[in-house]
Structures are given as structure tokens and as C-alpha cells.
Design an enzyme around this catalytic site. Structure first.
Site, PDB file in Angstrom:
ATOM      1  N   ASN A  42      11.754  37.410  -9.953  1.00 33.41           N
ATOM      2  CA  ASN A  42      11.957  38.841  -9.675  1.00 33.41           C
ATOM      3  C   ASN A  42      12.376  38.937  -8.202  1.00 33.41           C
ATOM      4  O   ASN A  42      11.540  38.864  -7.309  1.00 33.41           O
ATOM      5  CB  ASN A  42      10.637  39.583  -9.934  1.00 33.41           C
ATOM      6  CG  ASN A  42      10.745  41.073  -9.668  1.00 33.41           C
ATOM      7  OD1 ASN A  42      11.811  41.573  -9.288  1.00 33.41           O
ATOM      8  ND2 ASN A  42       9.641  41.779  -9.854  1.00 33.41           N
ATOM      9  N   ARG A  80      14.317  39.248 -13.758  1.00 34.46           N
ATOM     10  CA  ARG A  80      14.282  40.700 -13.836  1.00 34.46           C
ATOM     11  C   ARG A  80      15.570  41.225 -13.204  1.00 34.46           C
ATOM     12  O   ARG A  80      15.874  40.924 -12.050  1.00 34.46           O
ATOM     13  CB  ARG A  80      13.090  41.221 -13.051  1.00 34.46           C
ATOM     14  CG  ARG A  80      13.000  42.699 -13.126  1.00 34.46           C
ATOM     15  CD  ARG A  80      11.860  43.210 -12.310  1.00 34.46           C
ATOM     16  NE  ARG A  80      11.607  44.586 -12.652  1.00 34.46           N
ATOM     17  CZ  ARG A  80      10.506  45.222 -12.325  1.00 34.46           C
ATOM     18  NH1 ARG A  80       9.566  44.606 -11.674  1.00 34.46           N
ATOM     19  NH2 ARG A  80      10.357  46.471 -12.660  1.00 34.46           N
ATOM     20  N   ARG A 123       9.505  57.173  -2.218  1.00 33.46           N
ATOM     21  CA  ARG A 123      10.629  57.939  -2.786  1.00 33.46           C
ATOM     22  C   ARG A 123      10.136  59.320  -3.205  1.00 33.46           C
ATOM     23  O   ARG A 123       9.011  59.448  -3.675  1.00 33.46           O
ATOM     24  CB  ARG A 123      11.188  57.208  -4.016  1.00 33.46           C
ATOM     25  CG  ARG A 123      11.914  55.926  -3.700  1.00 33.46           C
ATOM     26  CD  ARG A 123      12.211  55.121  -4.955  1.00 33.46           C
ATOM     27  NE  ARG A 123      11.342  53.971  -5.081  1.00 33.46           N
ATOM     28  CZ  ARG A 123      11.201  53.241  -6.183  1.00 33.46           C
ATOM     29  NH1 ARG A 123      11.867  53.538  -7.278  1.00 33.46           N
ATOM     30  NH2 ARG A 123      10.388  52.199  -6.198  1.00 33.46           N
ATOM     31  N   HIS A 143       3.493  54.868 -15.778  1.00 34.03           N
ATOM     32  CA  HIS A 143       3.523  53.663 -14.930  1.00 34.03           C
ATOM     33  C   HIS A 143       3.416  54.158 -13.487  1.00 34.03           C
ATOM     34  O   HIS A 143       4.384  54.665 -12.914  1.00 34.03           O
ATOM     35  CB  HIS A 143       4.843  52.910 -15.165  1.00 34.03           C
ATOM     36  CG  HIS A 143       5.019  51.713 -14.290  1.00 34.03           C
ATOM     37  ND1 HIS A 143       4.942  50.418 -14.759  1.00 34.03           N
ATOM     38  CD2 HIS A 143       5.259  51.606 -12.957  1.00 34.03           C
ATOM     39  CE1 HIS A 143       5.134  49.572 -13.755  1.00 34.03           C
ATOM     40  NE2 HIS A 143       5.326  50.281 -12.646  1.00 34.03           N
ATOM     41  N   HIS A 174      11.697  50.942 -15.271  1.00 31.88           N
ATOM     42  CA  HIS A 174      10.370  50.386 -15.609  1.00 31.88           C
ATOM     43  C   HIS A 174      10.298  49.981 -17.088  1.00 31.88           C
ATOM     44  O   HIS A 174       9.222  49.931 -17.679  1.00 31.88           O
ATOM     45  CB  HIS A 174       9.224  51.384 -15.311  1.00 31.88           C
ATOM     46  CG  HIS A 174       9.006  51.633 -13.848  1.00 31.88           C
ATOM     47  ND1 HIS A 174       8.818  52.884 -13.329  1.00 31.88           N
ATOM     48  CD2 HIS A 174       8.936  50.786 -12.804  1.00 31.88           C
ATOM     49  CE1 HIS A 174       8.646  52.810 -12.021  1.00 31.88           C
ATOM     50  NE2 HIS A 174       8.722  51.536 -11.674  1.00 31.88           N
ATOM     51  N   GLY A 196      -0.285  49.612 -10.703  1.00 32.98           N
ATOM     52  CA  GLY A 196      -1.264  49.544  -9.600  1.00 32.98           C
ATOM     53  C   GLY A 196      -2.228  50.718  -9.519  1.00 32.98           C
ATOM     54  O   GLY A 196      -3.449  50.537  -9.529  1.00 32.98           O
ATOM     55  N   ILE A 197      -1.700  51.936  -9.428  1.00 34.33           N
ATOM     56  CA  ILE A 197      -2.564  53.109  -9.295  1.00 34.33           C
ATOM     57  C   ILE A 197      -3.211  53.433 -10.651  1.00 34.33           C
ATOM     58  O   ILE A 197      -4.410  53.684 -10.740  1.00 34.33           O
ATOM     59  CB  ILE A 197      -1.746  54.323  -8.783  1.00 34.33           C
ATOM     60  CG1 ILE A 197      -1.142  54.009  -7.405  1.00 34.33           C
ATOM     61  CG2 ILE A 197      -2.599  55.577  -8.744  1.00 34.33           C
ATOM     62  CD1 ILE A 197      -0.138  55.054  -6.899  1.00 34.33           C
ATOM     63  N   GLU A 210       4.867  42.769 -16.700  1.00 37.51           N
ATOM     64  CA  GLU A 210       6.328  42.676 -16.840  1.00 37.51           C
ATOM     65  C   GLU A 210       6.800  41.225 -16.857  1.00 37.51           C
ATOM     66  O   GLU A 210       7.738  40.875 -17.566  1.00 37.51           O
ATOM     67  CB  GLU A 210       7.000  43.437 -15.687  1.00 37.51           C
ATOM     68  CG  GLU A 210       6.815  44.932 -15.801  1.00 37.51           C
ATOM     69  CD  GLU A 210       6.738  45.643 -14.462  1.00 37.51           C
ATOM     70  OE1 GLU A 210       5.756  45.402 -13.715  1.00 37.51           O
ATOM     71  OE2 GLU A 210       7.634  46.435 -14.151  1.00 37.51           O
TER      72      GLU A 210
HETATM   73  P1  ADP Z   1       4.726  47.418  -7.504  1.00 42.57           P
HETATM   74  O1  ADP Z   1       4.614  46.324  -8.533  1.00 42.57           O
HETATM   75  O2  ADP Z   1       5.755  48.456  -7.818  1.00 42.57           O
HETATM   76  O3  ADP Z   1       4.746  46.961  -6.082  1.00 42.57           O
HETATM   77  P2  ADP Z   1       2.030  48.020  -8.242  1.00 42.57           P
HETATM   78  O4  ADP Z   1       2.062  48.380  -9.677  1.00 42.57           O
HETATM   79  O5  ADP Z   1       1.462  46.702  -7.868  1.00 42.57           O
HETATM   80  O6  ADP Z   1       3.437  48.280  -7.583  1.00 42.57           O
HETATM   81  O7  ADP Z   1       1.222  49.157  -7.462  1.00 42.57           O
HETATM   82  C1  ADP Z   1       1.056  49.081  -6.095  1.00 42.57           C
HETATM   83  C2  ADP Z   1       0.316  50.322  -5.612  1.00 42.57           C
HETATM   84  O8  ADP Z   1      -0.882  50.509  -6.377  1.00 42.57           O
HETATM   85  C3  ADP Z   1      -0.143  50.206  -4.174  1.00 42.57           C
HETATM   86  O9  ADP Z   1       0.805  50.677  -3.289  1.00 42.57           O
HETATM   87  C4  ADP Z   1      -1.369  51.067  -4.136  1.00 42.57           C
HETATM   88  O10 ADP Z   1      -0.959  52.347  -3.729  1.00 42.57           O
HETATM   89  C5  ADP Z   1      -1.817  51.177  -5.575  1.00 42.57           C
HETATM   90  N1  ADP Z   1      -3.159  50.596  -5.778  1.00 42.57           N
HETATM   91  C6  ADP Z   1      -3.483  49.306  -6.009  1.00 42.57           C
HETATM   92  N2  ADP Z   1      -4.832  49.179  -6.136  1.00 42.57           N
HETATM   93  C7  ADP Z   1      -5.358  50.428  -5.978  1.00 42.57           C
HETATM   94  C8  ADP Z   1      -6.682  50.973  -5.993  1.00 42.57           C
HETATM   95  N3  ADP Z   1      -7.745  50.205  -6.196  1.00 42.57           N
HETATM   96  N4  ADP Z   1      -6.808  52.282  -5.790  1.00 42.57           N
HETATM   97  C9  ADP Z   1      -5.747  53.074  -5.576  1.00 42.57           C
HETATM   98  N5  ADP Z   1      -4.490  52.629  -5.553  1.00 42.57           N
HETATM   99  C10 ADP Z   1      -4.284  51.323  -5.759  1.00 42.57           C
END
Ligand code: ADP
Length: 404
Positions: A8, A92, A240, A207, A180, A327-328, A378
Site C-alpha cells: 500500500n 492497493r 479533509r 468507515h 474505501h 480507527g475511530i 483491507e
Molecule cells: P488510516 O488507515 O486511514 O490511517 P485508521 O483507520 O488507522 O486510519 O484511523 C486512524 C485514526 O483513528 C487516528 O487518526 C485516530 O484519530 C483514530 N483513533 C485510533 N485509535 C483511537 C482511539 N482509541 N480513540 C479515538 N480515536 C482513535
């Protein structure tokens, strides 16, 4: 041990994972790593299955000036030190354009076709394609597969795929693609095991990561997405803005005298949670902050998820389940609780204890609509596609399908 390498590649980092191919085509993750700081402060970090560190080393900038350089260094480390000689590589690739509705084996002509879509995703597509080209030149016999973020959404109807602009632009490729897709496809494949009772019904998947979007699925297929022509549209994200009146872009040009390149930079890097909070693009920092603008940024994020969910409910003509991921979505019980609160009007009720435990089902038994948390993967999706194309070859109509 036969392995598949998943790549990726972005502008400043190349992430990679190695999966071993076990009996009956099962895949097991062996190595997860990334070459970061490309062209600035290059560093290779990698860990094994249990998170055990395998590498953490810095490189001089001349050794890793660009993405092909990063691929070269990471590839050499995998071959020489890890003894990994993959039987195929899955990539990817953000944009499959109007043509590709599924992954494709890299054969003659495919890379140049994918290069044409660079104008649709200039910040990502060239970096995604660079490792494909460098592997092709060094290992021309090694099978490579491109997996697209747009492909899963190619099932959208013409009504959903169009903007209300002259047809000529649509035929040039100005369409509502949605992104996504690999994450949504993974969730759509996981739901029949996790929650068979709703897998074939009307589901919204949120997502929520540093990029954020939502997908409306019916029968496991995408019918609508909050993202459109680019990954700028829809929900506010880390940096963004999400949906923005095009008049704001005109204002930046005419009143602020910003060039297209400056506006692009602004929209991709300085807006969203970061721009609104003036503090950070990381939800963890915003949740920990007492600042007024951090709270405003979170409130706005949650509010826009609620609004956009309403739009997707309309697209689906109802709703049977809601899924959080990324992540969130996977990690923040606080944001999930706030989002679910927005769905009170739909008869959704949260089970606070299950939510705090990050359980799979976080709604109460009496909730009219069940709410799930499903971790996405992914890279595993890419590895599965790569293995499938390696074993079965492209299906007869799979090379590329024209969507008029
Ligand atoms: P990407 O793969 O697009 O970089 P992720 O899906 O890994 O993104 O998500 C990253 C985001 O998830 C981080 O910027 C953070 O804001 C959020 N995140 C990760 N862990 C936590 C948590 N425990 N609480 C709140 N937000 C979180």
C-alpha cells in the site's frame, strides 16, 4: 512457505504485509511493516505476528529518495533477511476509474490504462502505481494484482453515479465513484459469518479513520457512498473538509488568489478535524482536550455522520443494521455513543456497557436497529483477491467492464 506480499504505497510511506498461504487457501499474516519518511527521514519498521519487532532502522535520504527506492530497500530486507520470496504481490490502487469493477492481474497494457486515471486521483494513483512498475522491471514474471478502492462501488445505479453536470464530463470520468471499497468489501464478506440475519439486508457501514466515509449496502452490494469524484467529499475527516459548497473553492481562487495546487494542498491537509479544532487531526487528542474548538470539531463530525446517515437511509429506503469500522469506529466508544445518540429517531438504543467493552454488538436487545463494531482488514482483502486471481485467473468478464 508460499507467501503473498501486499503493498500500500503513498507519497511518503510504503506499507507492506506478508501473508503465508496455508491449507485450503487460508491466509495467515506473518509480517507487517512500513518504509516511512520517504525523501525526508527514511525509516524501516516491521513486526511479526505477535507484534514482535523485526526491524527498526533509519536510512540516508539518498537510499530512499522516492517510492521505487523505498520498495527496493523494503524488498531487499524481505528477501535477504526474512527469506521472503512471494509467489505474488497485491497492490492497493486507489482508482480503477469507470472500468474496473474488481481486481485485475497486471498484464500487458493494464498499467498504462491505470495511469490514465492518475488525473482522477493525482495525489495517490502515481504513488500506487510506482511499486507495480518497479517490481515489473525487476521481476517481470512475478504475478501482480491491482485492487481498487473504487471497484466495490461500481454497482451503483446511473442515478447515483451522476452529478447534475453535462454528460460530456461524465463520459470523461467525472462521476461519483466512492472510495474505501476494500474496507467495505471486507465487511460485506464478514457479515454473513458475524451477523447472518442482517448480512443480506439494508446496512450502513461507517468507515471512520483518518479518512472517513459511509457506504449504504443492500444484499452485500454498495448502492451509495458519501464519497464521490474524489475522497474529499462526504464526511469531515482528519484533514479533509468533507462536503463543501463548490462556491468556497471559487472564493479561495477569486478572493484569496490561491492556485489549484495550493487549494488542493489546503483541502487535503489543512481542513477537517485539524482545521476546525486548530489542534490536531487525531481524534484521541481532540477527545482529551478541553478546548472549545476541539469540542466543536467533534460535534461537527458527529452531526455530519448523522446527517449523511439520514441520506443513506433514504437511498436504502430503510435500515436494518449499522456497522462501525476503522480507527475511530473500532476504538472510540465515546464517538460511537455520540453517533448512536443521533440515531434515536430511528429507534436505535445503545448498550453502554457493551459499547465500552468494544463488543461486536453494541445496541440493546430491544433496539429497532442493531449496531455492530467490525474491525476492517483491507490488507487481508487484497491478499485474498491476489490469491484468488493467482489460483483461478481472471473470471471471463473480469478484466475490465465498461460502465457507460
Ligand atoms: P488510516 O488507515 O486511514 O490511517 P485508521 O483507520 O488507522 O486510519 O484511523 C486512524 C485514526 O483513528 C487516528 O487518526 C485516530 O484519530 C483514530 N483513533 C485510533 N485509535 C483511537 C482511539 N482509541 N480513540 C479515538 N480515536 C482513535
Amino acid at each position: 512457505m508460499d507467501t503473498i506480499l501486499v503493498v500500500n504505497a503513498g507519497s511518503s510511506s510504503v506499507k507492506f504485509q506478508v501473508f503465508s498461504i496455508e491449507g485450503e487457501g487460508r491466509l495467515r499474516r506473518q509480517i507487517k511493516g512500513q518504509m516511512e519518511g520517504i525523501g525526508s527521514r527514511p525509516r524501516l519498521r516491521a513486526s511479526g505476528t505477535t507484534g514482535d519487532p523485526l526491524a527498526d532502522r533509519a536510512y540516508p535520504i539518498e537510499a530512499v529518495p522516492d517510492v521505487p527506492g523505498a520498495m527496493g530497500v523494503a524488498g531487499e530486507w524481505l528477501r535477504e533477511e526474512m527469506r521472503i520470496h512471494p509467489v505474488a504481490v497485491g497492490h492497493r490502487v486507489v482508482h480503477g476509474g469507470p472500468e474496473y469493477d474488481r481486481p485485475v492481474l497486471i498484464e500487458h497494457g493494464v498499467v498504462s490504462r491505470l495511469e490514465r486515471f492518475a488525473t482522477l486521483a493525482p495525489l495517490h494513483q502515481p504513488h500506487n502505481l510506482a511499486p507495480i512498475r518497479s517490481i515489473l522491471s525487476r521481476f517481470p514474471e512475478l504475478p501482480q494484482v491491482a485492487c481498487f478502492d473504487t471497484a466495490f462501488h461500481r454497482t451503483h445505479s446511473a442515478v447515483a453515479d451522476h452529478y447534475a453536470i453535462p454528460h460530456q464530463l461524465h463520459s470523461e470520468g467525472v462521476r461519483r465513484y466512492g472510495f474505501h471499497g476494500l474496507s467495505y468489501e471486507y465487511i460485506s464478506k464478514a457479515l454473513p459469518q458475524i451477523a447472518p440475519e442482517i448480512a443480506g439486508l439494508r446496512v450502513i457501514v461507517a468507515h471512520l479513520g483518518s479518512g472517513a466515509s459511509m457506504c449504504a449496502m443492500k444484499g452485500g452490494q454498495s448502492v451509495e457512498s458519501t464519497m464521490g469524484f474524489t475522497a474529499l467529499d462526504g464526511l469531515p475527516m482528519g484533514t479533509r473538509p468533507g462536503q463543501l459548497d463548490p462556491g468556497v473553492v471559487l472564493y479561495l481562487m477569486s478572493e484569496k488568489g490561491l492556485s489549484a495546487a495550493k487549494i488542493q494542498d489546503f483541502l487535503y491537509r489543512d481542513c477537517g478535524l485539524k482545521g476546525l479544532s486548530g489542534l490536531s487531526n487525531d481524534m484521541r487528542e481532540l477527545e482529551a482536550s478541553d478546548s472549545f474548538n476541539a469540542k466543536l470539531a467533534i460535534d461537527h463530525f458527529v452531526y455530519r455522520i448523522g446527517l449523511n446517515a439520514g441520506m443513506l437511509v433514504a437511498a436504502l429506503q430503510g435500515l436494518d443494521a449499522f456497522v462501525f469500522t476503522a480507527g475511530i469506529g473500532e476504538n472510540s466508544a465515546g464517538i460511537r455513543a455520540r453517533v448512536v445518540e443521533q440515531f434515536g429517531w430511528l429507534g436505535v438504543t445503545l448498550d453502554a456497557a457493551e459499547n465500552a467493552r468494544h463488543s461486536r454488538l453494541i445496541s440493546r436487545p430491544g433496539s429497532l436497529i442493531p449496531v455492530y463494531v467490525v474491525p476492517t482488514d483491507e490488507e487481508l482483502m487484497i491478499a485474498r483477491h491476489t490469491l484468488s486471481l493467482l489460483m483461478n485467473g481472471p473470471s471471463r468478464d473480469a478484466k475490465h467492464k465498461r460502465v457507460s
